[in-house]
Enzyme design. Structure first.
Site, mmCIF file in Angstrom:
data_model
loop_
_atom_site.group_PDB
_atom_site.id
_atom_site.type_symbol
_atom_site.label_atom_id
_atom_site.label_comp_id
_atom_site.label_asym_id
_atom_site.label_seq_id
_atom_site.Cartn_x
_atom_site.Cartn_y
_atom_site.Cartn_z
ATOM 1 N N CYS A 1 0.840 -1.188 0.000
ATOM 2 C CA CYS A 1 0.000 0.000 0.000
ATOM 3 C C CYS A 1 0.882 1.248 0.000
ATOM 4 O O CYS A 1 1.935 1.269 0.632
ATOM 5 C CB CYS A 1 -0.940 0.095 1.194
ATOM 6 S SG CYS A 1 -2.055 -1.287 1.342
ATOM 7 N N ARG B 1 4.057 -0.424 -4.730
ATOM 8 C CA ARG B 1 3.747 -0.927 -3.393
ATOM 9 C C ARG B 1 2.408 -1.659 -3.338
ATOM 10 O O ARG B 1 2.060 -2.245 -2.302
ATOM 11 C CB ARG B 1 3.699 0.237 -2.389
ATOM 12 C CG ARG B 1 5.003 0.976 -2.254
ATOM 13 C CD ARG B 1 4.871 2.097 -1.254
ATOM 14 N NE ARG B 1 4.604 1.584 0.066
ATOM 15 C CZ ARG B 1 5.532 1.210 0.933
ATOM 16 N NH1 ARG B 1 6.806 1.303 0.603
ATOM 17 N NH2 ARG B 1 5.218 0.760 2.099
ATOM 18 N N TRP C 1 -2.778 -2.732 -1.719
ATOM 19 C CA TRP C 1 -2.458 -4.147 -1.934
ATOM 20 C C TRP C 1 -3.235 -4.894 -0.864
ATOM 21 O O TRP C 1 -2.948 -4.765 0.322
ATOM 22 C CB TRP C 1 -0.952 -4.357 -1.757
ATOM 23 C CG TRP C 1 -0.471 -5.729 -2.077
ATOM 24 C CD1 TRP C 1 -0.107 -6.204 -3.301
ATOM 25 C CD2 TRP C 1 -0.259 -6.812 -1.152
ATOM 26 N NE1 TRP C 1 0.301 -7.512 -3.203
ATOM 27 C CE2 TRP C 1 0.211 -7.909 -1.903
ATOM 28 C CE3 TRP C 1 -0.446 -6.963 0.218
ATOM 29 C CZ2 TRP C 1 0.517 -9.134 -1.321
ATOM 30 C CZ3 TRP C 1 -0.143 -8.186 0.802
ATOM 31 C CH2 TRP C 1 0.335 -9.256 0.031
ATOM 32 N N ASN D 1 -1.713 2.017 5.831
ATOM 33 C CA ASN D 1 -0.852 0.941 5.334
ATOM 34 C C ASN D 1 -0.434 0.136 6.561
ATOM 35 O O ASN D 1 0.056 0.711 7.527
ATOM 36 C CB ASN D 1 0.366 1.567 4.635
ATOM 37 C CG ASN D 1 1.450 0.555 4.305
ATOM 38 O OD1 ASN D 1 1.186 -0.624 4.188
ATOM 39 N ND2 ASN D 1 2.666 1.033 4.150
ATOM 40 N N GLY D 2 -0.648 -1.169 6.539
ATOM 41 C CA GLY D 2 -0.278 -1.999 7.691
ATOM 42 C C GLY D 2 -1.406 -2.936 8.048
ATOM 43 O O GLY D 2 -2.321 -3.147 7.238
ATOM 44 N N GLU E 1 17.397 -18.049 -7.952
ATOM 45 C CA GLU E 1 17.036 -16.670 -8.311
ATOM 46 C C GLU E 1 16.493 -16.612 -9.753
ATOM 47 O O GLU E 1 15.527 -15.911 -10.033
ATOM 48 C CB GLU E 1 18.256 -15.755 -8.127
ATOM 49 C CG GLU E 1 18.087 -14.320 -8.567
ATOM 50 C CD GLU E 1 16.975 -13.542 -7.825
ATOM 51 O OE1 GLU E 1 16.400 -14.064 -6.862
ATOM 52 O OE2 GLU E 1 16.683 -12.426 -8.274
ATOM 53 N N LYS F 1 12.786 -15.294 -10.682
ATOM 54 C CA LYS F 1 12.528 -14.192 -11.621
ATOM 55 C C LYS F 1 11.504 -14.627 -12.658
ATOM 56 O O LYS F 1 10.582 -13.895 -12.974
ATOM 57 C CB LYS F 1 13.814 -13.768 -12.359
ATOM 58 C CG LYS F 1 14.804 -12.950 -11.595
ATOM 59 C CD LYS F 1 14.378 -11.539 -11.257
ATOM 60 C CE LYS F 1 13.657 -11.486 -9.959
ATOM 61 N NZ LYS F 1 14.398 -11.298 -8.745
ATOM 62 N N GLU G 1 7.859 -15.126 -11.064
ATOM 63 C CA GLU G 1 7.132 -13.965 -10.557
ATOM 64 C C GLU G 1 6.647 -13.013 -11.639
ATOM 65 O O GLU G 1 5.638 -12.346 -11.461
ATOM 66 C CB GLU G 1 7.925 -13.212 -9.485
ATOM 67 C CG GLU G 1 9.155 -12.501 -9.966
ATOM 68 C CD GLU G 1 9.939 -11.842 -8.822
ATOM 69 O OE1 GLU G 1 9.328 -11.418 -7.839
ATOM 70 O OE2 GLU G 1 11.172 -11.758 -8.942
ATOM 71 N N HIS H 1 17.510 -37.060 -7.496
ATOM 72 C CA HIS H 1 16.756 -37.515 -6.325
ATOM 73 C C HIS H 1 15.274 -37.154 -6.426
ATOM 74 O O HIS H 1 14.592 -37.089 -5.417
ATOM 75 C CB HIS H 1 17.369 -36.930 -5.046
ATOM 76 C CG HIS H 1 18.793 -37.348 -4.859
ATOM 77 N ND1 HIS H 1 19.149 -38.617 -4.466
ATOM 78 C CD2 HIS H 1 19.950 -36.678 -5.083
ATOM 79 C CE1 HIS H 1 20.468 -38.697 -4.423
ATOM 80 N NE2 HIS H 1 20.986 -37.530 -4.804
ATOM 81 N N LYS I 1 6.232 -4.435 -4.081
ATOM 82 C CA LYS I 1 7.680 -4.285 -3.951
ATOM 83 C C LYS I 1 8.134 -4.383 -2.504
ATOM 84 O O LYS I 1 9.162 -4.962 -2.204
ATOM 85 C CB LYS I 1 8.078 -2.925 -4.531
ATOM 86 C CG LYS I 1 9.548 -2.633 -4.495
ATOM 87 C CD LYS I 1 10.214 -3.130 -5.740
ATOM 88 C CE LYS I 1 11.712 -3.053 -5.683
ATOM 89 N NZ LYS I 1 12.321 -4.218 -6.338
HETATM 90 C C1 F6R Z 1 11.750 -10.753 -5.893
HETATM 91 C C2 F6R Z 1 11.647 -9.751 -4.865
HETATM 92 C C3 F6R Z 1 11.271 -10.182 -3.487
HETATM 93 C C4 F6R Z 1 12.101 -9.400 -2.456
HETATM 94 C C5 F6R Z 1 11.625 -9.720 -1.043
HETATM 95 C C6 F6R Z 1 12.454 -9.031 0.010
HETATM 96 O O1 F6R Z 1 12.128 -10.209 -7.112
HETATM 97 O O2 F6R Z 1 11.834 -8.603 -5.112
HETATM 98 O O3 F6R Z 1 11.419 -11.556 -3.317
HETATM 99 O O4 F6R Z 1 13.442 -9.731 -2.617
HETATM 100 O O5 F6R Z 1 10.284 -9.341 -0.884
HETATM 101 O O6 F6R Z 1 12.414 -7.647 -0.136
HETATM 102 P P1 F6R Z 1 13.521 -6.698 0.483
HETATM 103 O O7 F6R Z 1 14.810 -7.015 -0.168
HETATM 104 O O8 F6R Z 1 13.038 -5.322 0.175
HETATM 105 O O9 F6R Z 1 13.553 -6.992 1.954
#
Ligand code: F6R
Length: 597
Positions: free
Chosen positions: A2, A27, A73, A99-100, A470, A474, A477, A493, A592
């Site tokens: 949010c 956000r 969100w 937000n929260g 990773e 990527k 997501e 396995h 994010k």
């Molecule tokens: C994936 C991604 C998330 C963040 C995770 C932690 O691309 O961006 O998996 O890495 O939410 O976020 P931070 O690094 O902001 O604590």
């Protein structure tokens, strides 16, 4: 999650709020709304993205010089018009954005309903409007303060009242800042929303409130005592948060990596490593790296780096697991919290837990002034610049560089010598990434061939096993394709059962440690008609015998290969998602900054 933005001043508020909201869309983006105070409360809100809500309801045409706005969100209650913020009380005089999460929301709701308040939404946030109404007696700030004393949970809030020329803001666990420009006052969840207007920011701490009036801001704690706070000048500029000709922020951020890594290293790597880390870290017996998501993948790589370079035993934990598992940590431990946003709720809670248990704490954080950066005893800013694309790219590689520097620093602090070869090679990484980025078209062509497959497997060994994780994260997501990362040797396995001609398998197969073993794993996939995409060292032509597609990357020392290998995996995910016409920068269901548990 949010985004909140607020303005009071001499200009029309709506355009300022709208452009702020757009910058905060990362956000959360399932609904949006705005309230403008102009004698009455004009409220507009709906389900959908900001631009859709604006074109359907003309947010930008609302007139008045003070207002608050929100992009959501969903946590409690599905995305809908009723659940969108702002929420108003029964009289329609008070509006709030939040937000929260209000944890004692059920108890408060029952109480307020028994007193005759009528809730219109299924959100936890709405109860705040009614609680403030209950305490309101011609003084909004006092009513907000009294309400917050009843609330358990996390909040960043902004509140207005029809009759008062002020915005009251407060925070506890969810970020909120105040921006100042002469007589104009701004508030936002994140500096990027108001950076085009001011660089002067006041960072609220938990359980603090701000009362914003034209030409004046007063900060108080919840005991109603004044708190003296100076503004801080933020270093980022607007250009850094614009797309600069790229189709998406994610692509821009992938291409920024040679520069962002130089910024992470700047002034820190010469004959010695210069990090401002004191706190007698040389005495630590163990390092624990704690993070979530992509940052957790950095932590996994960090374990190889710290054990390999500094020879300090290192463990890795998910922040969400660490905080709830009664971790055995003490003053002999250095617990490192890795976070791009510096606001991730689980990472922050884990940091508080480690501090409570007496451990030394260090944050590796990108967002300057964020809560984790301020709460940790010591810190390394990654200086990757603002990362707007929801999928993390440049923040990840900057975290890796910070971890290499930390490992080198720990080694020296423990009496070892700086590894000059490693330092020299680290300095060369930005130009090597430039060379990988030149392979963009090739990666795009591969993406075109494989985009139709519903499942992918990513395999790597040793320090490149987390890179496989990773790469898979990527892809899933942003392209919504199911992808799994595994240590290559684990394939036999179980996952090998999945291999057939419809399963693309991405191998990280640089020459060096473990190369022969990974070639054997490729043989096993080939024998089952799997399609192989190999990330291989330049000059390795033999690998073409096994791989359907090869992306060559420059040679570097083993410890630094993740920095180079991840680049084509970021590009592959990006192009697959873009070919599917998905909104790469705002993938569904994601946000994010994950400021809820
Ligand atoms: C994936 C991604 C998330 C963040 C995770 C932690 O691309 O961006 O998996 O890495 O939410 O976020 P931070 O690094 O902001 O604590």
């Amino acid at each position: 999650m949010c985004g909140i933005v607020g303005y009071i001043g001499k200009r029309e508020a709506a355009p300022i709020l709208l452009s702020g909201l757009k910058r905060l869309e990362y956000r959360g983006y399932d609904s949006a709304g705005m309230v403008i105070v102009n004698g009455s409360l004009q409220l507009m809100k709906d389900k959908g993205r900001i631009e859709d809500v604006d074109s359907a309801h003309g947010l930008r045409d609302m007139k008045g010089k003070m207002g608050i706005a929100h992009t959501r969100w969903a946590t409690h209650g599905e995305p809908s018009t009723e659940n969108a913020h702002p929420h108003v009380d029964c009289t329609g005089d008070i509006a709030i954005v939040h937000n929260g999460i209000i944890e004692n929301y059920n108890t408060l709701k029952e109480l307020l309903e028994s007193e005759g308040h009528e809730m219109k939404s299924g959100t936890d946030s709405e109860i705040l409007a009614h609680l403030i109404e209950k305490f309101y007696c011609d003084d909004l700030a006092a009513a907000v303060r009294k309400s917050l004393l009843q609330v358990q949970g996390t909040y960043g809030i902004a509140v207005v009242h029809r009759k008062e020329s002020k915005i009251v803001v407060a925070r506890n666990g969810s970020p909120l800042i105040v921006g100042v420009k002469g007589d104009e006052m701004f508030t936002a969840s994140d500096a990027s929303a108001i950076l085009e207007h001011t660089k002067k920011m006041i960072y609220l701490d938990d359980k603090e409130m701000g009362i914003l009036e034209k030409g004046k801001v007063t900060i108080k704690n919840l005991r109603d005592e004044k708190v003296n706070k100076c503004h801080e000048e933020i270093g980022w500029d607007l250009e850094q948060i614009e797309k600069g000709g790229y189709k998406h922020f994610m692509l821009k951020e992938i291409f920024e990596q040679p520069d962002s890594l130089k910024n992470t290293m700047r002034g820190r790597l010469g004959k010695n490593v210069k990090l401002s880390i004191n706190g007698s870290v040389e005495n630590c017996r163990r390092v624990i790296l704690v993070a979530c998501g992509t940052s957790w993948h950095s932590a996994l790589i960090g374990r190889y780096l710290i054990e390999g370079i500094a020879k300090v035993p290192t463990e890795v934990d998910y922040a969400s697991e660490f905080r709830y598992r009664d971790p055995l940590v003490s003053k002999d431990d250095l617990v490192v919290f890795i976070s791009q946003s510096g606001e991730t709720a689980d990472t922050l809670a884990a940091l508080k837990e480690a501090k409570k248990r007496g451990a030394k704490t260090l944050g590796i954080v990108n967002v300057v002034g964020s809560t984790i950066a301020r709460e940790a005893e010591m810190g390394i800013y990654t200086h990757a610049g603002p990362e707007i694309g929801v999928a993390s790219t440049k923040a990840f590689t900057s975290q890796l560089v910070a971890l290499v520097l930390l490992a080198m620093d720990l080694k020296v602090k423990k009496g070892g010598k700086i590894d000059e070869k490693l330092a020299r090679e680290l300095n060369r990484i930005p130009e090597k990434i430039d060379a990988v980025l030149e392979e963009e078209r090739k990666v795009k062509a591969i993406a075109r061939k494989v985009a139709g497959h519903p499942n992918f497997l990513y395999l790597g060994r040793g320090i490149n096993y987390p890179v496989a994780l990773e790469g898979a994260l990527k892809l899933k997501e942003i392209s919504y394709i199911h992808a799994e990362g595994y240590p290559a040797a684990e394939m036999k396995h179980g996952p090998i059962a999945l291999i057939d001609e419809n399963m693309p398998v991405v191998f990280i197969a640089n020459r060096g440690r473990g190369y022969e073993k990974i070639i054997s794993n490729m043989e096993e996939v080939k024998a089952r008609q799997g399609k192989i995409i190999a990330i291989a060292t330049e000059g390795d032509e033999e690998i073409k015998r096994l791989a359907d597609w090869v992306i060559h990357v420059p040679r570097t020392i083993d410890d630094l290969t993740p920095l180079i290998n991840v680049i084509p995996l970021q590009l592959l995910a990006y192009y697959v998602a873009d070919m599917k016409c998905y909104d790469v920068d705002k993938p569904r269901n994601l946000a994010k900054s994950v400021t809820v548990e």
